[in-house]
Scaffold this active site. Structure first.
Site, PDB file in Angstrom:
ATOM      1  N   CYS A   2       0.809  -1.222   0.000  1.00 20.15           N
ATOM      2  CA  CYS A   2       0.000   0.000   0.000  1.00 20.15           C
ATOM      3  C   CYS A   2       0.842   1.271   0.000  1.00 20.15           C
ATOM      4  CB  CYS A   2      -0.928  -0.002   1.217  1.00 20.15           C
ATOM      5  SG  CYS A   2      -1.909   1.504   1.356  1.00 20.15           S
ATOM      6  N   TRP A  61      -7.570  -7.051   5.209  1.00 19.35           N
ATOM      7  CA  TRP A  61      -6.134  -7.244   5.436  1.00 19.35           C
ATOM      8  C   TRP A  61      -5.936  -8.268   6.553  1.00 19.35           C
ATOM      9  CZ3 TRP A  61      -3.300  -5.482   1.681  1.00 19.35           C
ATOM     10  CH2 TRP A  61      -3.683  -4.332   0.990  1.00 19.35           C
ATOM     11  N   ARG A 118     -14.521   0.257   4.164  1.00 20.82           N
ATOM     12  CA  ARG A 118     -13.387  -0.652   4.182  1.00 20.82           C
ATOM     13  C   ARG A 118     -12.476  -0.334   5.366  1.00 20.82           C
ATOM     14  NH1 ARG A 118      -9.813   0.200   0.742  1.00 20.82           N
ATOM     15  NH2 ARG A 118     -10.619   2.052  -0.304  1.00 20.82           N
ATOM     16  N   THR A 148      -8.935   0.153   6.298  1.00 24.43           N
ATOM     17  CA  THR A 148      -7.824   0.519   5.426  1.00 24.43           C
ATOM     18  C   THR A 148      -6.505   0.599   6.186  1.00 24.43           C
ATOM     19  OG1 THR A 148      -8.275   2.867   5.814  1.00 24.43           O
ATOM     20  CG2 THR A 148      -9.340   1.837   3.900  1.00 24.43           C
ATOM     21  N   VAL A 149      -5.424   0.494   5.416  1.00 22.49           N
ATOM     22  CA  VAL A 149      -4.098   0.800   5.937  1.00 22.49           C
ATOM     23  C   VAL A 149      -3.622   2.071   5.248  1.00 22.49           C
ATOM     24  CG1 VAL A 149      -3.415  -1.531   6.600  1.00 22.49           C
ATOM     25  CG2 VAL A 149      -3.099  -0.819   4.225  1.00 22.49           C
ATOM     26  N   TYR A 203      -5.096   4.873  -9.537  1.00 23.69           N
ATOM     27  CA  TYR A 203      -6.218   4.043  -9.095  1.00 23.69           C
ATOM     28  C   TYR A 203      -7.485   4.387  -9.861  1.00 23.69           C
ATOM     29  CZ  TYR A 203      -3.259   2.389  -5.355  1.00 23.69           C
ATOM     30  OH  TYR A 203      -2.242   1.802  -4.668  1.00 23.69           O
TER      31      TYR A 203
END
Length: 325
Positions: free
Chosen positions: A60, A93, A125, A127-128, A191
């Protein structure tokens, strides 16, 4: 502690199903849920050594830039680090790299578990990067856009001796303005091209991306870094996209007008950063390839991992010392 089950319950798993595609087929990234700043004012997160854990995945770019800044500023012993697998599962994840398949500090197998503990009503979501307060077991920040700035400012009392000033006060307005452009036209544009579900949305993102890269190629023809001779937060943000471009975005996201190695100034700049401690030693090209090529970013039913590109060229000499005074 982590649940004993091997699959998250439906309520948690559905949190990974946030819809981010507009009716025109364009990718519209979800907003961050946990955005409290770090500081010493009311409503801010207290800055303390050992209180926070930064959760990331090596694939990421948003998380990678927080890890680079953590390294550059010497915050490794101040903020602990938890690493998820580069391939995001249907349950989010996963901390499958750790012994027993759970994060050793938080005891969670899947990132959405700690989001559900923090806010059972959260529907986006998980997320990281995610910052967790280990004293309360709560997610306190997943604001990837501002997180590095907090490390650079609020955590300054914990910076190592000789740490670079990545966010100098006299340049903050310029850096903020530049970072906003960089986000929309480079970092997130790849993206928007890769996740587009219409030809028009894809081409719009593609054209925006390469128009900006052409401008940055020109900018870097007269200076070592984006703001001259000084390494800044903006360089970190640009680097993480560059590191993923030829290995993933070029093919998987169809951003294929040029590779980064085809831009002479940007390529030498990227090699310069890669060879700077904190950048290359936190860059894992194998994880990047696996995350984009074997994960949910690509239609790859036979799970074939591309053999190239040759990443040894990142260690070849660069020409950026010509700008040194």
């Amino acid at each position: 502690m982590a649940k004993d089950n091997t699959v998250l319950d439906t309520n948690i798993a559905n949190h990974e199903d946030a819809h981010e595609i507009t009716k025109e087929g364009a990718f519209n990234r979800q907003k961050n849920r946990f955005t409290a700043p770090f500081g010493d004012s009311p409503g801010e997160l207290p800055v303390e050594a050992g209180r926070y854990r930064l959760l990331w995945a090596r694939i990421c770019p948003w998380a990678h830039r927080a890890v680079i800044v953590r390294e550059l500023l010497g915050l490794q012993d101040i903020i602990s680090l938890g690493t998820a697998s580069p391939v995001r599962t249907e349950n989010g994840w996963e901390f499958s790299l750790d012994e027993g398949g759970v994060d050793p500090v938080l005891g969670i197998r899947y990132l959405p578990e700690i989001y559900a503990e923090t806010d059972p009503e959260y529907s986006g979501r998980a997320t990281v990067p995610t910052v967790v307060d280990v004293t309360t077991r709560k997610v306190v920040n997943n604001d990837y856009f501002r997180l590095t700035n907090y490390f650079e400012t609020a955590f300054k009392p914990f910076h190592k001796a000789g740490a670079p000033d990545l966010y100098p006060e006299e340049l903050r307005a310029e850096i903020d303005e530049f970072n906003d452009i960089l986000f929309h036209e480079v970092n997130n544009a790849v993206y928007k091209a890769g996740f587009a579900q219409s030809q028009a949305a894809y081409e719009q993102a593609y054209d925006l991306l390469f128009a900006r890269l052409d401008q940055l190629e020109e900018r870097l023809s007269t200076r070592r870094y984006l703001f001259g001779d000084t390494l800044t937060d903006s360089d970190v943000r640009f680097y993480v996209t560059l590191a993923r471009f030829d290995a993933a975005y070029y093919s998987v996201f169809r951003t294929n007008r040029n590779r980064i190695i085809d831009f002479p100034n940007i390529w030498n700049y990227a090699k310069d950063l890669y060879q700077t401690p904190g950048f290359g030693d936190t860059t894992d090209f194998d994880s990047i390839k696996r995350g984009y090529q074997l994960g949910n970013h690509a239609n790859n039913p036979y799970q074939l991992l591309a053999k190239g590109p040759d990443v040894s060229i990142w260690n070849e000499p660069h020409d950026r010392n010509k700008f040194s005074k």
